[in-house]
Scaffold this motif. Structure first.
Motif, PDB file in Angstrom:
ATOM      1  N   GLU A 184      -7.202  96.070  67.566  1.00 56.24           N
ATOM      2  CA  GLU A 184      -5.929  96.658  67.117  1.00 56.24           C
ATOM      3  C   GLU A 184      -5.228  95.736  66.118  1.00 56.24           C
ATOM      4  O   GLU A 184      -4.755  96.179  65.065  1.00 56.24           O
ATOM      5  CB  GLU A 184      -5.029  96.908  68.328  1.00 56.24           C
TER       6      GLU A 184
ATOM      7  N   ASN B 136      -7.131  95.660  62.800  1.00 54.10           N
ATOM      8  CA  ASN B 136      -6.959  96.865  61.987  1.00 54.10           C
ATOM      9  C   ASN B 136      -5.691  96.824  61.137  1.00 54.10           C
ATOM     10  O   ASN B 136      -5.558  97.584  60.170  1.00 54.10           O
ATOM     11  CB  ASN B 136      -6.926  98.104  62.884  1.00 54.10           C
ATOM     12  N   GLN B 137      -4.758  95.958  61.490  1.00 58.11           N
ATOM     13  CA  GLN B 137      -3.495  95.873  60.753  1.00 58.11           C
ATOM     14  C   GLN B 137      -3.594  94.975  59.513  1.00 58.11           C
ATOM     15  O   GLN B 137      -2.632  94.863  58.758  1.00 58.11           O
ATOM     16  CB  GLN B 137      -2.398  95.323  61.678  1.00 58.11           C
TER      17      GLN B 137
ATOM     18  N   SER C  85       3.345  90.214  64.630  1.00 61.69           N
ATOM     19  CA  SER C  85       2.579  90.865  63.564  1.00 61.69           C
ATOM     20  C   SER C  85       2.815  90.220  62.198  1.00 61.69           C
ATOM     21  O   SER C  85       1.884  90.120  61.386  1.00 61.69           O
ATOM     22  CB  SER C  85       2.928  92.357  63.505  1.00 61.69           C
TER      23      SER C  85
END
Length: 322
Positions: free
Chosen positions: A27, A30-31, A72
């Motif tokens: 996950e 994928n960013q 993030s």
């Protein structure tokens, strides 16, 4: 070469990689904007997760979501693989490939780390080898032959935990008028124009907590908590109020306030009390129109706890002893 390999294998610990770890790593990958960055983030995430699993296995509390590796923005901008250990600090968990003999240590991780662990992966990513650790470093390359065994790492953590006791906020000394640096009177902070809240009537009523009708033994101090861009560059104010109880317990009242031109706390700010093992004891979360949030509890003499202020992936923790 064979002797070097034998020594590494001699104290390496093989651990399975869970499906949850692989799913989270994918996950995060994928960013990322390209495949090279995605692979870096994938391995960094798995390395942190493996170290977290190891520490949980050793009954050492961790805060998986508190490090830059779970932020993030920090993942995108830097090469981070840190894991927060409450009351100790942040560990850097660096991945290496099978047969690799040198581990890369990014310069941005040379400070504010209490140790470096190296985690070895093969192509299957089904299991990992926790190779060892080193307490500090100031170069971009770490020969794996310099790693110390995990037993030394556990001793290192124990020493850090002992030394961190001196950095605890000692609430019992507050009753004697002895306060740690950074803890100020509420009035002194709100006398600063940039910090004075715009909701003055309600704030006075709330913070004073009917002070005229309460015992003189109540002691209050406040500290600014700066969560940076996550909170519009405006610090919040953590207020701690303590008062003695007849059964030798101490009543503890926590409030988290907006400051300055921010009338309300941003929605989703958490004020959390963690017990001495790092488990969540109490938690409050701000809603859309909250000027402040608060928690209240009681504790025994010498009991330790932590207070965490968090929004999204950013958090700051203060450690206390009654």
């Amino acid at each position: 070469m064979s002797n070097y390999t034998y020594q590494l294998d001699d104290f390496a610990l093989k651990l399975p990689i869970s499906q949850s770890a692989r799913r989270t790593a994918q996950e995060f990958a994928n960013q990322q904007p390209n495949s090279e960055k995605a692979e870096q983030v994938r391995l960094n995430t798995l390395a942190v997760w493996v170290v977290n699993d190891y520490l949980e296995m050793m009954d050492i509390p961790t805060d998986l979501h508190a490090g830059d590796s779970w932020n993030s923005i920090m993942r995108l901008c830097g090469n981070v693989a840190d894991l927060a250990v409450p009351s100790v600090g942040r560990l850097e968990c660096r991945p290496v490939h099978l047969h690799q003999q040198i581990c890369s240590i990014p310069p941005e991780t040379w400070e504010e780390r209490v140790g470096y662990l190296v985690v070895q992966f093969d192509e299957s990513l089904q299991e990992a080898n926790l190779l060892g650790f080193i307490p500090s470093i100031a170069t971009e390359t770490l020969p794996l032959e310099q790693l110390q065994p995990l037993e030394a790492f556990i001793d290192h953590l124990s020493e850090l935990r002992q030394s961190s006791v001196s950095s605890l906020v000692n609430l019992s000394q507050w009753f004697a008028g002895i306060f740690e640096a950074g803890w100020q009177t509420i009035e002194s902070l709100w006398n600063v124009p940039e910090l004075r809240p715009t909701y003055t009537f309600r704030s006075t009523e709330t913070v004073e907590l009917n002070a005229l009708n309460r015992p003189e033994s109540i002691t209050k101090r406040a500290k600014l908590i700066d969560l940076g861009i996550q909170i519009l560059n405006q610090p919040v104010m953590l207020i701690v109020e303590i008062s003695p109880e007849k059964d030798r317990q101490t009543s503890i009242h926590l409030q988290l306030h907006a400051t300055g031109n921010q009338i309300y706390l941003p929605a989703g700010v958490h004020l959390t009390v963690l017990d001495s093992s790092g488990e969540v004891f109490l938690d409050a979360q701000s809603r859309k129109l909250d000027n402040y949030i608060q928690l209240q509890f009681r504790g025994e003499p010498t009991e330790q706890f932590s207070v965490r202020v968090a929004i999204n992936d950013t958090s700051i923790t203060e450690n206390f002893r009654i």
